[in-house]
Design an enzyme around this catalytic site. Structure first.
Site, PDB file in Angstrom:
ATOM      1  CB  SER A 287     -84.742  60.591  70.092  1.00 29.30           C
ATOM      2  OG  SER A 287     -85.555  59.520  70.514  1.00 29.30           O
ATOM      3  CG  HIS A 381     -87.088  55.817  67.580  1.00 27.52           C
ATOM      4  ND1 HIS A 381     -87.382  54.977  68.625  1.00 27.52           N
ATOM      5  CD2 HIS A 381     -85.999  56.530  67.963  1.00 27.52           C
ATOM      6  CE1 HIS A 381     -86.524  55.182  69.614  1.00 27.52           C
ATOM      7  NE2 HIS A 381     -85.674  56.112  69.235  1.00 27.52           N
TER       8      HIS A 381
END
Length: 442
Positions: A287, A381
């Site tokens: 990410s 997340h």
């Protein structure tokens, strides 16, 4: 009788809305409610974008909760605790019933999505406190209705392949926001061997990918997006791959922001991959760290909510670079010169690698607001149950990656046996799951 309070600066629109919805209450029958919905839908469609704010404000002012009815319901409940459904009915604003009914119209679900996107955009610009409060009431109602419509049971998981309909392929390519598609060859690779692309669809929004994820099947947790997206076909056998890397997640509908579709998609895809590729046991993202560079600049300038990252450890590192003992002010000035310059060479960044990794770890793990990570990707997340697993230097060496986070990328690892436990710890106690690898950076 329901009391109405027209907003004085939107008299014309308020009058039009009142005449369109005259007689509407939260006890209006289903058939009549559908008629009101059709009238409102047409009014909304015909209105100019700049006048829709007045429509939303007038809805709250004129079709909110009937206080007399609510007080009566509370009185009934005080005498008989079996009357609590009356309170629920009376406490529901009339505009909520209207919004729910719009979903029964052809293209009504799409219109409600568009309405919420409109309200979210208005909220970002609104400066008047009263208007903001009213818009937030509408936004909450729209979000709750959309959340019920876009639950996991109403979503269809679909895999995108080169044989998928052309219009779907085109939309996925155009929507991709994290790592833009660089042409036909690049797109074919993302759908080819050792690669997957999945998306959610909804029957009320046909031929519209709602949220999509690109996945790479690899032998170990990846630390470089350039390795995943580089030219040429990936090599190896599918059955030898042990790890799924979720390297791009993109939502396509602004009106569905915050509905948690990305969370549901990742977990559904992980479950699907366990069936399709049994050798895959590890699930991790690769990410970006959007916002890290501007946050670090603000921090060094003393404008961050988080204490300065220039502590004794950073001062020691800068002193070693300068080959002399420096003060906190000198260290701060030096770092600002390097990180504020968008044309800073990679060699200069490599020289302060330890400092940038240290600062990024603090940004992701310690910089919080109301107990939650201020970085939106980290919050997403970790809230979904992932672990802050590893920071990767030179994870994204593109201009965009360097400009956003000096090229640093992050792995958020999803241990499917612990996601519920991790999510609960974070949302309930603000405890973030973090690996020893990241803790060592701190």
């Amino acid at each position: 009788m329901f009391r109405r309070f027209p907003i004085i600066y939107s008299t014309r629109h308020s009058s039009t809305l009142l005449s369109t919805l005259d007689g509407l209450t939260n006890r209006t029958s289903g058939d009549k409610l559908l008629t009101y919905s059709e009238k409102f839908s047409k009014l909304y469609e015909k209105s100019a974008p700049e006048t829709r704010k007045s429509i939303f404000l007038d809805l709250v002012a004129n079709f909110s909760v009937n206080r007399d009815a609510l007080n009566h319901a509370i009185s009934l409940y005080s005498k008989n605790d079996q009357m609590y459904p009356e309170i629920r009915t009376a406490a529901t604003a009339t505009y909520v019933k209207l919004i729910q009914s719009i979903g029964n119209l052809p293209s009504g679900v799409g219109q409600v999505c568009e309405m919420r996107a409109n309200v979210l955009a208005l909220l970002k610009r609104e400066t008047d406190r009263n208007s903001s409060a009213s818009l937030r009431h509408i936004e909450l109602a729209l979000r709750e209705v959309l959340t019920s419509w876009f639950c996991i049971g109403n979503l269809k998981l679909e895999r995108l392949t080169w044989s998928s309909p052309g219009d779907i392929l085109q939309k996925v390519a155009e929507y991709e926001a994290v790592h833009p598609v660089r042409g036909l060859t690049d797109f074919r690779k993302r759908l080819g061997p050792l690669r997957r692309c999945f998306y959610f669809s909804h029957e009320a929004l046909p031929r519209n990918p709602l949220v999509m994820v690109h996945v790479a099947l690899v032998e170990e947790i990846a630390d470089s997006v350039q390795e995943i997206t580089k030219r040429g076909e990936p090599t190896g056998r599918e059955e030898d791959q042990t790890t799924a890397i979720y390297y791009s997640i993109t939502s396509t509908q602004p009106g569905l922001s915050g509905i948690d579709l990305g969370n549901m998609l990742i977990k559904r895809v992980a479950t699907q991959l366990q069936k399709d590729v049994p050798s895959v046991k590890v699930h991790s993202t690769l990410s970006p760290v959007p916002g890290f560079r501007p946050w670090l600049i603000r921090n060094l300038k003393g404008n961050s909510e988080y204490p300065s990252i220039v502590d004794s450890k950073v001062i020691t590192w800068v002193s070693e670079l300068a080959e002399k003992t420096v003060t906190a002010e000198e260290a701060t000035e030096f770092l600002l010169r390097v990180v504020s310059n968008e044309k800073t060479e990679k060699g200069q960044l490599n020289a302060i690698r330890n400092i940038l990794m240290y600062a990024c770890a603090q940004y992701l793990y310690k910089a919080k607001r109301n107990g939650m990570a201020i970085n939106s990707v980290a919050n997403f997340h970790i809230r979904n149950g992932a672990e802050l697993y590893r920071l990767n230097w030179n994870g994204d060496t593109s201009h965009r990656g360097i400009n956003n986070s000096f090229g640093i990328m992050v792995n958020y690892r999803y241990n499917l046996d612990k996601v519920h436990e991790n999510s609960a710890a974070y949302t309930e106690r603000h405890e973030m799951a973090i690996s020893d690898t990241v803790l060592e950076l701190l």
